[in-house]
Design a protein around this motif. Structure first.
Motif, PDB file in Angstrom:
ATOM      1  N   VAL A 152     -15.624   9.050  -6.023  1.00 44.31           N
ATOM      2  CA  VAL A 152     -14.222   8.973  -5.606  1.00 44.31           C
ATOM      3  C   VAL A 152     -13.964   7.564  -5.085  1.00 44.31           C
ATOM      4  O   VAL A 152     -14.691   7.082  -4.200  1.00 44.31           O
ATOM      5  CB  VAL A 152     -13.894  10.007  -4.511  1.00 44.31           C
ATOM      6  N   ALA A 153     -12.954   6.889  -5.634  1.00 43.56           N
ATOM      7  CA  ALA A 153     -12.609   5.530  -5.200  1.00 43.56           C
ATOM      8  C   ALA A 153     -11.148   5.494  -4.771  1.00 43.56           C
ATOM      9  O   ALA A 153     -10.285   6.114  -5.421  1.00 43.56           O
ATOM     10  CB  ALA A 153     -12.838   4.533  -6.331  1.00 43.56           C
ATOM     11  N   LEU A 154     -10.876   4.783  -3.675  1.00 46.14           N
ATOM     12  CA  LEU A 154      -9.509   4.656  -3.146  1.00 46.14           C
ATOM     13  C   LEU A 154      -9.157   3.186  -2.967  1.00 46.14           C
ATOM     14  O   LEU A 154      -9.949   2.402  -2.434  1.00 46.14           O
ATOM     15  CB  LEU A 154      -9.382   5.384  -1.800  1.00 46.14           C
ATOM     16  N   TRP A 155      -7.956   2.841  -3.424  1.00 47.08           N
ATOM     17  CA  TRP A 155      -7.370   1.528  -3.194  1.00 47.08           C
ATOM     18  C   TRP A 155      -6.157   1.703  -2.286  1.00 47.08           C
ATOM     19  O   TRP A 155      -5.355   2.620  -2.482  1.00 47.08           O
ATOM     20  CB  TRP A 155      -6.916   0.879  -4.502  1.00 47.08           C
ATOM     21  N   GLN A 156      -6.017   0.836  -1.304  1.00 39.66           N
ATOM     22  CA  GLN A 156      -4.947   0.952  -0.312  1.00 39.66           C
ATOM     23  C   GLN A 156      -4.054  -0.288  -0.375  1.00 39.66           C
ATOM     24  O   GLN A 156      -4.530  -1.412  -0.554  1.00 39.66           O
ATOM     25  CB  GLN A 156      -5.547   1.072   1.094  1.00 39.66           C
ATOM     26  N   MET A 157      -2.750  -0.051  -0.222  1.00 37.65           N
ATOM     27  CA  MET A 157      -1.819  -1.166  -0.144  1.00 37.65           C
ATOM     28  C   MET A 157      -2.014  -1.892   1.179  1.00 37.65           C
ATOM     29  O   MET A 157      -1.984  -1.283   2.255  1.00 37.65           O
ATOM     30  CB  MET A 157      -0.378  -0.663  -0.242  1.00 37.65           C
ATOM     31  N   THR A 158      -2.263  -3.198   1.116  1.00 40.33           N
ATOM     32  CA  THR A 158      -2.409  -4.004   2.316  1.00 40.33           C
ATOM     33  C   THR A 158      -1.456  -5.193   2.229  1.00 40.33           C
ATOM     34  O   THR A 158      -1.051  -5.601   1.147  1.00 40.33           O
ATOM     35  CB  THR A 158      -3.853  -4.526   2.479  1.00 40.33           C
ATOM     36  N   VAL A 159      -1.116  -5.736   3.394  1.00 42.94           N
ATOM     37  CA  VAL A 159      -0.241  -6.907   3.456  1.00 42.94           C
ATOM     38  C   VAL A 159      -1.044  -8.043   4.071  1.00 42.94           C
ATOM     39  O   VAL A 159      -1.562  -7.934   5.189  1.00 42.94           O
ATOM     40  CB  VAL A 159       1.023  -6.625   4.276  1.00 42.94           C
ATOM     41  N   THR A 160      -1.193  -9.124   3.317  1.00 43.00           N
ATOM     42  CA  THR A 160      -1.972 -10.268   3.782  1.00 43.00           C
ATOM     43  C   THR A 160      -1.153 -11.077   4.786  1.00 43.00           C
ATOM     44  O   THR A 160       0.055 -10.881   4.921  1.00 43.00           O
ATOM     45  CB  THR A 160      -2.353 -11.165   2.597  1.00 43.00           C
ATOM     46  N   PRO A 161      -1.805 -12.009   5.513  1.00 38.98           N
ATOM     47  CA  PRO A 161      -1.058 -12.841   6.473  1.00 38.98           C
ATOM     48  C   PRO A 161       0.124 -13.580   5.855  1.00 38.98           C
ATOM     49  O   PRO A 161       1.106 -13.869   6.528  1.00 38.98           O
ATOM     50  CB  PRO A 161      -2.129 -13.820   6.979  1.00 38.98           C
ATOM     51  N   GLY A 162       0.059 -13.872   4.561  1.00 37.57           N
ATOM     52  CA  GLY A 162       1.175 -14.541   3.896  1.00 37.57           C
ATOM     53  C   GLY A 162       2.225 -13.577   3.386  1.00 37.57           C
ATOM     54  O   GLY A 162       3.075 -13.948   2.575  1.00 37.57           O
ATOM     55  N   GLU A 163       2.165 -12.321   3.857  1.00 43.48           N
ATOM     56  CA  GLU A 163       3.129 -11.280   3.475  1.00 43.48           C
ATOM     57  C   GLU A 163       3.017 -10.896   1.996  1.00 43.48           C
ATOM     58  O   GLU A 163       3.967 -10.384   1.419  1.00 43.48           O
ATOM     59  CB  GLU A 163       4.579 -11.723   3.789  1.00 43.48           C
ATOM     60  N   LYS A 165       1.567  -8.479  -0.820  1.00 42.70           N
ATOM     61  CA  LYS A 165       1.069  -7.116  -0.912  1.00 42.70           C
ATOM     62  C   LYS A 165      -0.067  -7.052  -1.926  1.00 42.70           C
ATOM     63  O   LYS A 165       0.053  -7.559  -3.044  1.00 42.70           O
ATOM     64  CB  LYS A 165       2.193  -6.165  -1.313  1.00 42.70           C
ATOM     65  N   THR A 166      -1.175  -6.437  -1.521  1.00 39.88           N
ATOM     66  CA  THR A 166      -2.349  -6.303  -2.371  1.00 39.88           C
ATOM     67  C   THR A 166      -2.814  -4.856  -2.348  1.00 39.88           C
ATOM     68  O   THR A 166      -2.840  -4.220  -1.293  1.00 39.88           O
ATOM     69  CB  THR A 166      -3.494  -7.208  -1.865  1.00 39.88           C
ATOM     70  N   VAL A 167      -3.167  -4.338  -3.519  1.00 38.12           N
ATOM     71  CA  VAL A 167      -3.745  -2.996  -3.605  1.00 38.12           C
ATOM     72  C   VAL A 167      -5.253  -3.178  -3.706  1.00 38.12           C
ATOM     73  O   VAL A 167      -5.781  -3.555  -4.749  1.00 38.12           O
ATOM     74  CB  VAL A 167      -3.186  -2.213  -4.803  1.00 38.12           C
ATOM     75  N   ARG A 168      -5.947  -2.934  -2.595  1.00 34.23           N
ATOM     76  CA  ARG A 168      -7.348  -3.330  -2.439  1.00 34.23           C
ATOM     77  C   ARG A 168      -8.255  -2.106  -2.314  1.00 34.23           C
ATOM     78  O   ARG A 168      -7.916  -1.126  -1.654  1.00 34.23           O
ATOM     79  CB  ARG A 168      -7.480  -4.219  -1.204  1.00 34.23           C
ATOM     80  N   LEU A 169      -9.432  -2.210  -2.962  1.00 32.62           N
ATOM     81  CA  LEU A 169     -10.440  -1.162  -2.831  1.00 32.62           C
ATOM     82  C   LEU A 169     -10.867  -1.049  -1.374  1.00 32.62           C
ATOM     83  O   LEU A 169     -11.262  -2.037  -0.752  1.00 32.62           O
ATOM     84  CB  LEU A 169     -11.654  -1.499  -3.703  1.00 32.62           C
ATOM     85  N   PRO A 236     -12.590  -2.706  -9.773  1.00 31.85           N
ATOM     86  CA  PRO A 236     -12.167  -4.018  -9.282  1.00 31.85           C
ATOM     87  C   PRO A 236     -11.856  -3.977  -7.791  1.00 31.85           C
ATOM     88  O   PRO A 236     -11.426  -2.952  -7.254  1.00 31.85           O
ATOM     89  CB  PRO A 236     -10.908  -4.310 -10.097  1.00 31.85           C
ATOM     90  N   ALA A 237     -12.071  -5.115  -7.122  1.00 31.59           N
ATOM     91  CA  ALA A 237     -11.752  -5.192  -5.693  1.00 31.59           C
ATOM     92  C   ALA A 237     -10.255  -5.055  -5.461  1.00 31.59           C
ATOM     93  O   ALA A 237      -9.819  -4.427  -4.497  1.00 31.59           O
ATOM     94  CB  ALA A 237     -12.252  -6.515  -5.117  1.00 31.59           C
ATOM     95  N   ASP A 238      -9.451  -5.643  -6.342  1.00 33.74           N
ATOM     96  CA  ASP A 238      -7.989  -5.571  -6.244  1.00 33.74           C
ATOM     97  C   ASP A 238      -7.415  -5.089  -7.569  1.00 33.74           C
ATOM     98  O   ASP A 238      -7.892  -5.494  -8.642  1.00 33.74           O
ATOM     99  CB  ASP A 238      -7.386  -6.941  -5.915  1.00 33.74           C
ATOM    100  N   LEU A 239      -6.393  -4.256  -7.499  1.00 35.31           N
ATOM    101  CA  LEU A 239      -5.689  -3.838  -8.697  1.00 35.31           C
ATOM    102  C   LEU A 239      -4.608  -4.864  -9.031  1.00 35.31           C
ATOM    103  O   LEU A 239      -4.103  -5.568  -8.145  1.00 35.31           O
ATOM    104  CB  LEU A 239      -5.077  -2.453  -8.489  1.00 35.31           C
ATOM    105  N   PRO A 240      -4.222  -4.976 -10.301  1.00 40.12           N
ATOM    106  CA  PRO A 240      -3.264  -6.017 -10.693  1.00 40.12           C
ATOM    107  C   PRO A 240      -1.896  -5.823 -10.045  1.00 40.12           C
ATOM    108  O   PRO A 240      -1.459  -4.692  -9.791  1.00 40.12           O
ATOM    109  CB  PRO A 240      -3.182  -5.868 -12.214  1.00 40.12           C
ATOM    110  N   ASP A 241      -1.230  -6.970  -9.777  1.00 39.78           N
ATOM    111  CA  ASP A 241       0.110  -6.915  -9.180  1.00 39.78           C
ATOM    112  C   ASP A 241       1.124  -6.300 -10.137  1.00 39.78           C
ATOM    113  O   ASP A 241       1.997  -5.541  -9.732  1.00 39.78           O
ATOM    114  CB  ASP A 241       0.583  -8.329  -8.797  1.00 39.78           C
ATOM    115  N   GLU A 242       1.030  -6.649 -11.414  1.00 39.66           N
ATOM    116  CA  GLU A 242       1.961  -6.168 -12.423  1.00 39.66           C
ATOM    117  C   GLU A 242       1.301  -5.087 -13.258  1.00 39.66           C
ATOM    118  O   GLU A 242       0.095  -5.147 -13.522  1.00 39.66           O
ATOM    119  CB  GLU A 242       2.412  -7.317 -13.324  1.00 39.66           C
ATOM    120  N   PRO A 243       2.078  -4.080 -13.691  1.00 36.02           N
ATOM    121  CA  PRO A 243       1.509  -3.048 -14.563  1.00 36.02           C
ATOM    122  C   PRO A 243       0.881  -3.682 -15.798  1.00 36.02           C
ATOM    123  O   PRO A 243       1.493  -4.517 -16.456  1.00 36.02           O
ATOM    124  CB  PRO A 243       2.726  -2.184 -14.927  1.00 36.02           C
TER     125      PRO A 243
END
Length: 283
Positions: A152-163, A165-169, A236-243
């Motif tokens: 089971v793998a989960l990616w969570q939406m996070t907001v970096t210091p530069g505002e 948005k990243t979907v990160r493992l 992947p550590a991060d999912l792509p920004d665009e579909p």
């Protein structure tokens, strides 16, 4: 009946049969990991657990109940009844109306003979996260599955210091199970790592409506993660920004020298199919 409707009915029946074949009492070990910003995993918890999908007498529904030690419930899960020191968590009853979207309309499930994928139907976070579960079962040469690997793998939406948005493992759970009661046969010890050889074999492709096709399986790239029980993963550590196009996958490096691999395939940001590969080393 129109031939197309008959074919769809047959496909649904096949999918249900694959799903139902994974029923039974599975006892095993859960290995939970957290992920850092680069996707590297750190062991967090290891504990015993039970997964018990029970098939009804008429084989038309499946009631899923898991048991976790006290303090080891998945995040956000209600505690449920405690029996013999284990939380008994009821995941509900599944039948032909809901087993292909087991966690709601935002999820998709695709099954194979002895394998399956359950995950977010699109690469857009629902409630801030995207998740996928893989499962592979083997009968050790017996038609009835006796051992199983899940991830089971989960990616969570996070907001970096530069505002940004990243979907990160954020977390991965690897589960090593055996059906109870089961007498396991002794596999020859021929385990090969993915990176140790080139691989070839057959691939089954299944679409969400249950349509099946076969093709030659390509030799997989080196996995991003190696986990207990011979489990490997392509996450992947991060999912792509665009579909876009993406594969998320789990493999089982079996002691008999074969590798089984199951993948969720996303095209244009939507889960359009899943694949199941049976791979053997090229000699």
């Amino acid at each position: 009946m129109h031939p197309a409707r008959r074919a769809l009915g047959d496909a649904l029946q096949r999918q249900w049969g694959y799903f139902a074949s994974l029923s039974g009492k599975w006892q095993g070990t859960w290995h939970r990991f957290s992920a850092d910003e680069l996707g590297a995993l750190k062991s967090r918890q290891t504990f015993p657990g039970i997964c018990h999908p029970k098939l009804s007498n008429d084989e038309r529904s499946l009631h899923v109940v898991n048991q976790y030690p006290v303090g080891m419930l998945p995040p956000g899960m209600p505690e449920g009844e405690v029996v013999d020191g284990m939380h008994r968590v009821d995941f509900g009853v599944f039948d032909a109306t809901n087993f292909q979207s087991p966690l709601g309309p935002q999820t998709r499930a695709i099954y194979f003979d002895g394998a399956g994928v359950v995950g977010s139907s699109k690469l857009t976070p629902t409630r801030g996260r995207i998740g996928v579960e893989f499962m592979i079962a083997s009968g050790d040469g017996d038609p009835e599955p006796k051992q199983r690997r899940r991830l089971v793998a989960l990616w969570q939406m996070t907001v970096t210091p530069g505002e940004l948005k990243t979907v990160r493992l954020t977390s991965v759970t690897a589960i090593v199970e055996r059906r109870q009661p089961a007498q396991l046969s002794q596999w020859p010890e021929k385990e090969l790592r993915v990176a140790d050889a080139s691989w070839h074999g057959e691939r089954m492709v299944v679409t969400p409506d249950g349509s099946e096709s076969q093709e030659k399986a390509p030799s997989p790239a080196s996995p991003s993660h190696e986990l207990p029980g011979g489990i490997v993963a392509w996450l992947p550590a991060d999912l792509p920004d665009e579909p876009g196009d993406l594969e998320l996958a789990m493999g089982w490096q079996r002691p008999d020298g074969w590798i089984q691999r199951v993948a969720a395939v996303y095209r244009g940001g939507m889960m359009t199919s899943a694949t199941h590969d049976d791979l053997r080393p090229k000699l």
